[in-house]
Design a protein around this motif. Sequence first.
Motif, PDB file in Angstrom:
ATOM      1  N   GLY A   5      13.409  -7.012  54.874  1.00  0.00           N
ATOM      2  CA  GLY A   5      14.620  -7.762  55.137  1.00  0.00           C
ATOM      3  C   GLY A   5      14.435  -9.168  55.680  1.00  0.00           C
ATOM      4  O   GLY A   5      15.293  -9.679  56.383  1.00  0.00           O
ATOM      5  N   LEU A   6      13.319  -9.785  55.366  1.00  0.00           N
ATOM      6  CA  LEU A   6      13.075 -11.144  55.830  1.00  0.00           C
ATOM      7  C   LEU A   6      13.407 -12.165  54.748  1.00  0.00           C
ATOM      8  O   LEU A   6      13.159 -11.927  53.566  1.00  0.00           O
ATOM      9  CB  LEU A   6      11.605 -11.319  56.226  1.00  0.00           C
ATOM     10  N   PRO A   7      13.954 -13.311  55.136  1.00  0.00           N
ATOM     11  CA  PRO A   7      14.189 -14.369  54.152  1.00  0.00           C
ATOM     12  C   PRO A   7      12.868 -15.026  53.766  1.00  0.00           C
ATOM     13  O   PRO A   7      11.855 -14.870  54.455  1.00  0.00           O
ATOM     14  CB  PRO A   7      15.092 -15.347  54.895  1.00  0.00           C
ATOM     15  N   VAL A   8      12.895 -15.780  52.683  1.00  0.00           N
ATOM     16  CA  VAL A   8      11.691 -16.437  52.183  1.00  0.00           C
ATOM     17  C   VAL A   8      11.882 -17.946  52.214  1.00  0.00           C
ATOM     18  O   VAL A   8      12.902 -18.454  51.748  1.00  0.00           O
ATOM     19  CB  VAL A   8      11.374 -15.988  50.735  1.00  0.00           C
ATOM     20  N   VAL A   9      10.896 -18.640  52.764  1.00  0.00           N
ATOM     21  CA  VAL A   9      10.875 -20.103  52.740  1.00  0.00           C
ATOM     22  C   VAL A   9       9.537 -20.507  52.147  1.00  0.00           C
ATOM     23  O   VAL A   9       8.489 -20.059  52.610  1.00  0.00           O
ATOM     24  CB  VAL A   9      11.032 -20.700  54.152  1.00  0.00           C
ATOM     25  N   VAL A  10       9.573 -21.326  51.118  1.00  0.00           N
ATOM     26  CA  VAL A  10       8.346 -21.825  50.508  1.00  0.00           C
ATOM     27  C   VAL A  10       8.047 -23.180  51.138  1.00  0.00           C
ATOM     28  O   VAL A  10       8.909 -24.062  51.162  1.00  0.00           O
ATOM     29  CB  VAL A  10       8.499 -21.973  48.978  1.00  0.00           C
ATOM     30  N   SER A  11       6.849 -23.326  51.661  1.00  0.00           N
ATOM     31  CA  SER A  11       6.490 -24.600  52.258  1.00  0.00           C
ATOM     32  C   SER A  11       5.053 -24.945  51.913  1.00  0.00           C
ATOM     33  O   SER A  11       4.312 -24.135  51.371  1.00  0.00           O
ATOM     34  CB  SER A  11       6.693 -24.563  53.776  1.00  0.00           C
ATOM     35  N   SER A  12       4.681 -26.171  52.238  1.00  0.00           N
ATOM     36  CA  SER A  12       3.323 -26.626  51.961  1.00  0.00           C
ATOM     37  C   SER A  12       2.747 -27.237  53.222  1.00  0.00           C
ATOM     38  O   SER A  12       3.468 -27.567  54.156  1.00  0.00           O
ATOM     39  CB  SER A  12       3.333 -27.665  50.839  1.00  0.00           C
ATOM     40  N   ALA A  13       1.458 -27.389  53.214  1.00  0.00           N
ATOM     41  CA  ALA A  13       0.800 -28.142  54.281  1.00  0.00           C
ATOM     42  C   ALA A  13       0.773 -29.582  53.784  1.00  0.00           C
ATOM     43  O   ALA A  13       1.746 -30.298  53.884  1.00  0.00           O
ATOM     44  CB  ALA A  13      -0.602 -27.589  54.539  1.00  0.00           C
ATOM     45  N   LEU A  14      -0.298 -29.975  53.181  1.00  0.00           N
ATOM     46  CA  LEU A  14      -0.393 -31.285  52.559  1.00  0.00           C
ATOM     47  C   LEU A  14      -0.974 -31.074  51.176  1.00  0.00           C
ATOM     48  O   LEU A  14      -2.154 -30.780  51.026  1.00  0.00           O
ATOM     49  CB  LEU A  14      -1.286 -32.218  53.389  1.00  0.00           C
ATOM     50  N   THR A  36      18.134 -17.087  51.882  1.00  0.00           N
ATOM     51  CA  THR A  36      19.265 -17.322  52.787  1.00  0.00           C
ATOM     52  C   THR A  36      19.047 -16.526  54.061  1.00  0.00           C
ATOM     53  O   THR A  36      18.329 -15.520  54.082  1.00  0.00           O
ATOM     54  CB  THR A  36      20.606 -16.895  52.150  1.00  0.00           C
ATOM     55  N   PHE A  37      19.677 -16.988  55.125  1.00  0.00           N
ATOM     56  CA  PHE A  37      19.606 -16.289  56.404  1.00  0.00           C
ATOM     57  C   PHE A  37      21.020 -16.233  56.955  1.00  0.00           C
ATOM     58  O   PHE A  37      21.631 -17.265  57.217  1.00  0.00           O
ATOM     59  CB  PHE A  37      18.660 -17.024  57.360  1.00  0.00           C
ATOM     60  N   HIS A  38      21.550 -15.028  57.070  1.00  0.00           N
ATOM     61  CA  HIS A  38      22.943 -14.825  57.504  1.00  0.00           C
ATOM     62  C   HIS A  38      23.898 -15.645  56.646  1.00  0.00           C
ATOM     63  O   HIS A  38      24.829 -16.271  57.149  1.00  0.00           O
ATOM     64  CB  HIS A  38      23.121 -15.155  58.989  1.00  0.00           C
ATOM     65  N   GLY A  39      23.619 -15.692  55.343  1.00  0.00           N
ATOM     66  CA  GLY A  39      24.484 -16.386  54.401  1.00  0.00           C
ATOM     67  C   GLY A  39      24.230 -17.874  54.249  1.00  0.00           C
ATOM     68  O   GLY A  39      24.779 -18.509  53.361  1.00  0.00           O
ATOM     69  N   ALA A  40      23.422 -18.454  55.122  1.00  0.00           N
ATOM     70  CA  ALA A  40      23.144 -19.891  55.034  1.00  0.00           C
ATOM     71  C   ALA A  40      21.883 -20.120  54.213  1.00  0.00           C
ATOM     72  O   ALA A  40      20.877 -19.441  54.430  1.00  0.00           O
ATOM     73  CB  ALA A  40      22.963 -20.479  56.432  1.00  0.00           C
ATOM     74  N   PRO A  41      21.901 -21.070  53.268  1.00  0.00           N
ATOM     75  CA  PRO A  41      20.699 -21.325  52.461  1.00  0.00           C
ATOM     76  C   PRO A  41      19.583 -21.929  53.315  1.00  0.00           C
ATOM     77  O   PRO A  41      19.832 -22.708  54.232  1.00  0.00           O
ATOM     78  CB  PRO A  41      21.173 -22.316  51.406  1.00  0.00           C
ATOM     79  N   LEU A  42      18.377 -21.533  53.017  1.00  0.00           N
ATOM     80  CA  LEU A  42      17.200 -22.063  53.705  1.00  0.00           C
ATOM     81  C   LEU A  42      16.530 -23.102  52.812  1.00  0.00           C
ATOM     82  O   LEU A  42      16.339 -22.871  51.623  1.00  0.00           O
ATOM     83  CB  LEU A  42      16.207 -20.937  54.011  1.00  0.00           C
ATOM     84  N   ALA A  43      16.166 -24.210  53.381  1.00  0.00           N
ATOM     85  CA  ALA A  43      15.491 -25.267  52.619  1.00  0.00           C
ATOM     86  C   ALA A  43      13.998 -24.965  52.554  1.00  0.00           C
ATOM     87  O   ALA A  43      13.408 -24.496  53.519  1.00  0.00           O
ATOM     88  CB  ALA A  43      15.726 -26.619  53.278  1.00  0.00           C
ATOM     89  N   SER A  44      13.413 -25.226  51.413  1.00  0.00           N
ATOM     90  CA  SER A  44      11.961 -25.117  51.284  1.00  0.00           C
ATOM     91  C   SER A  44      11.335 -26.388  51.848  1.00  0.00           C
ATOM     92  O   SER A  44      11.906 -27.468  51.744  1.00  0.00           O
ATOM     93  CB  SER A  44      11.569 -24.946  49.816  1.00  0.00           C
ATOM     94  N   GLY A  45      10.163 -26.258  52.445  1.00  0.00           N
ATOM     95  CA  GLY A  45       9.487 -27.411  53.029  1.00  0.00           C
ATOM     96  C   GLY A  45       8.414 -27.947  52.110  1.00  0.00           C
ATOM     97  O   GLY A  45       7.232 -27.679  52.308  1.00  0.00           O
ATOM     98  N   LEU A  46       8.813 -28.674  51.090  1.00  0.00           N
ATOM     99  CA  LEU A  46       7.866 -29.122  50.070  1.00  0.00           C
ATOM    100  C   LEU A  46       7.804 -30.633  49.901  1.00  0.00           C
ATOM    101  O   LEU A  46       7.064 -31.118  49.058  1.00  0.00           O
ATOM    102  CB  LEU A  46       8.229 -28.474  48.729  1.00  0.00           C
ATOM    103  N   ALA A  47       8.524 -31.389  50.670  1.00  0.00           N
ATOM    104  CA  ALA A  47       8.572 -32.842  50.486  1.00  0.00           C
ATOM    105  C   ALA A  47       7.498 -33.529  51.333  1.00  0.00           C
ATOM    106  O   ALA A  47       7.795 -34.284  52.247  1.00  0.00           O
ATOM    107  CB  ALA A  47       9.958 -33.367  50.832  1.00  0.00           C
ATOM    108  N   THR A  48       6.240 -33.261  51.017  1.00  0.00           N
ATOM    109  CA  THR A  48       5.150 -33.831  51.820  1.00  0.00           C
ATOM    110  C   THR A  48       4.290 -34.851  51.065  1.00  0.00           C
ATOM    111  O   THR A  48       3.405 -35.448  51.655  1.00  0.00           O
ATOM    112  CB  THR A  48       4.232 -32.710  52.346  1.00  0.00           C
ATOM    113  N   VAL A  49       4.546 -35.061  49.785  1.00  0.00           N
ATOM    114  CA  VAL A  49       3.719 -35.978  48.996  1.00  0.00           C
ATOM    115  C   VAL A  49       3.765 -37.389  49.562  1.00  0.00           C
ATOM    116  O   VAL A  49       2.755 -38.103  49.568  1.00  0.00           O
ATOM    117  CB  VAL A  49       4.150 -35.968  47.505  1.00  0.00           C
ATOM    118  N   ASN A  50       4.916 -37.804  50.090  1.00  0.00           N
ATOM    119  CA  ASN A  50       5.036 -39.175  50.600  1.00  0.00           C
ATOM    120  C   ASN A  50       4.228 -39.405  51.875  1.00  0.00           C
ATOM    121  O   ASN A  50       4.128 -40.530  52.347  1.00  0.00           O
ATOM    122  CB  ASN A  50       6.499 -39.550  50.808  1.00  0.00           C
ATOM    123  N   LEU A  51       3.602 -38.364  52.420  1.00  0.00           N
ATOM    124  CA  LEU A  51       2.735 -38.534  53.580  1.00  0.00           C
ATOM    125  C   LEU A  51       1.359 -39.087  53.193  1.00  0.00           C
ATOM    126  O   LEU A  51       0.603 -39.512  54.058  1.00  0.00           O
ATOM    127  CB  LEU A  51       2.572 -37.199  54.326  1.00  0.00           C
TER     128      LEU A  51
END
Length: 116
Positions: A5-14, A36-51
């Motif tokens: 019952g856990l939500p999923v968030v896809v993220s990256s390091a660098l 989603t978590f309690h009906g709210a969408p979860l954002a994936s943490g993938l916007a790291t290329v600009n680093l």
Amino acid sequence: AEQVGLPVVVSSALESSVGIASGVALAAALPEEAATFHGAPLASGLATVNLFGADVAAAPLLPSGGQLPVGRVAPDAEQFPAAPADQREWWTARARRVAGLLPPGECAALLDLLAS
């Protein structure tokens, strides 16, 4: 995650745009309820290329309007210089040693790549 019952968030390091594109594909393939978590969408943490100061893709995968496009990104050899000869020789020798550890039927593709 679904079984417990856990939500999923896809993220990256660098990651380069090539790696980020894989994460975007995974995030896009998830069922909406998994991200989603309690009906709210979860954002994936993938916007790291600009680093990075530079990327291996000719057109880096950068967010627009808070979103990243889904699609393949290939490295472009023009975006990075060739390694010095001593480094290439070291990595080639290492790959040959690794190929020698593989079962005979599995090392052919690696040896073919090294021959080219």
